[in-house]
Design a protein around this motif. Structure first.
Motif, PDB file in Angstrom:
ATOM      1  N   PHE A  28      49.221  19.430  36.965  1.00  0.00           N
ATOM      2  CA  PHE A  28      49.023  20.064  38.264  1.00  0.00           C
ATOM      3  C   PHE A  28      48.350  21.415  38.093  1.00  0.00           C
ATOM      4  O   PHE A  28      47.610  21.868  38.964  1.00  0.00           O
ATOM      5  N   GLY A  29      48.572  22.043  36.936  1.00  0.00           N
ATOM      6  CA  GLY A  29      47.923  23.312  36.651  1.00  0.00           C
ATOM      7  C   GLY A  29      46.414  23.197  36.599  1.00  0.00           C
ATOM      8  O   GLY A  29      45.697  24.155  36.907  1.00  0.00           O
ATOM      9  N   ASP A  30      45.898  22.021  36.205  1.00  0.00           N
ATOM     10  CA  ASP A  30      44.446  21.808  36.195  1.00  0.00           C
ATOM     11  C   ASP A  30      43.867  22.002  37.592  1.00  0.00           C
ATOM     12  O   ASP A  30      42.820  22.629  37.768  1.00  0.00           O
ATOM     13  N   SER A  31      44.539  21.443  38.597  1.00  0.00           N
ATOM     14  CA  SER A  31      44.068  21.568  39.982  1.00  0.00           C
ATOM     15  C   SER A  31      44.113  23.021  40.435  1.00  0.00           C
ATOM     16  O   SER A  31      43.197  23.495  41.123  1.00  0.00           O
ATOM     17  N   ILE A  32      45.171  23.735  40.052  1.00  0.00           N
ATOM     18  CA  ILE A  32      45.298  25.140  40.437  1.00  0.00           C
ATOM     19  C   ILE A  32      44.189  25.966  39.803  1.00  0.00           C
ATOM     20  O   ILE A  32      43.535  26.789  40.469  1.00  0.00           O
ATOM     21  N   PRO A  39      38.135  27.219  34.373  1.00  0.00           N
ATOM     22  CA  PRO A  39      38.237  25.965  33.621  1.00  0.00           C
ATOM     23  C   PRO A  39      39.624  25.837  32.994  1.00  0.00           C
ATOM     24  O   PRO A  39      40.098  26.776  32.346  1.00  0.00           O
ATOM     25  N   PRO A  40      40.297  24.695  33.165  1.00  0.00           N
ATOM     26  CA  PRO A  40      41.639  24.535  32.587  1.00  0.00           C
ATOM     27  C   PRO A  40      41.634  24.261  31.084  1.00  0.00           C
ATOM     28  O   PRO A  40      42.680  24.304  30.450  1.00  0.00           O
ATOM     29  N   TRP A  41      40.464  23.949  30.528  1.00  0.00           N
ATOM     30  CA  TRP A  41      40.316  23.693  29.087  1.00  0.00           C
ATOM     31  C   TRP A  41      39.279  24.653  28.509  1.00  0.00           C
ATOM     32  O   TRP A  41      38.335  25.045  29.197  1.00  0.00           O
TER      33      TRP A  41
END
Length: 220
Positions: A28-32, A39-41
């Motif tokens: 869910f943190g990726d969406s946030i 970028p989540p990565w």
């Protein structure tokens, strides 16, 4: 004093939101992070490297845990175990909560937004013959609303691709308000790279309803 106690538990909750997986199988943190333009990565194009969203969440959880234990330890001897058990329960229940929430929000929807693809329990086996490719796939689709038919096609995503393949779309009938595993064979054409065969559960999927499309995973 009370404000600090609340702050520490807020840090734990925020951290749990960042690390917990939704029913679609991603953090869910990726969406946030993406909503904030972050970028989540560290290797965003391949969704690999250091998972910044999860790392940030773990930092929040640890900071909140240490602070809460310091404030409550003298009054509640079992505060450590209660926080740990609460975190485990949150992570385990979160996928079910997000799925039910999406069902409720899109209950009467008849559009591409009412259908989603879950990487959980989805997989494809590939076999090439000259320039032709066959993919025997099982894909998990969730129909939150009342859409009756969707057009789908798989594609190789960057983290797993060694060739570029274009698959033909398939039209699938879905029951309303259900999660289903659909098994079918997709025919494709090898556009670039050498032929190959194998199996993967790391596949992307394009969903189309009434000319509107959405994609899960970055195409190779």
């Amino acid at each position: 004093m009370l404000r600090k106690e609340v702050l520490f538990f807020a840090l734990i909750v925020i951290g749990l939101l960042l690390v917990s997986q939704t029913h679609l199988g991603y953090s869910f943190g990726d969406s946030i992070f993406r909503a904030l333009g972050i970028p989540p990565w560290t290797r965003a194009d391949y969704e690999s490297g250091l998972h910044l969203a999860v790392v940030t969440g773990l930092v929040f959880i640890i900071a909140g845990y240490i602070g809460a234990v310091r404030f409550y330890q003298s009054r509640y001897a079992k505060i450590r175990s209660r926080i740990i058990l609460g975190c485990i329960a949150f992570v385990l229940l979160f996928p079910s909560v997000t799925e039910k929430a999406m069902m409720l929000l899109n209950y009467h929807s008849v559009s591409v937004s009412s259908v989603a693809y879950s990487k959980k329990n989805s997989q494809c086996s590939f076999r090439s013959e000259d320039a032709k490719m066959k993919a025997n796939c099982t894909v998990t689709l969730i129909n939150y609303g009342k859409e009756k038919t969707v057009t789908v096609k798989p594609y190789l995503i960057r983290s797993a691709a060694s060739a570029k393949v274009m698959f033909e779309p398939m039209t699938i009938t879905l029951p309303p308000h259900r999660k289903v595993g659909v098994s079918t064979v997709f025919n494709g054409e090898l556009l670039d790279g050498t032929g190959f065969s194998g199996w993967t559960n790391d596949i992307g999927l394009e969903i189309e309803v009434d000319g509107l499309k959405k994609r899960y995973g970055k195409e190779a």
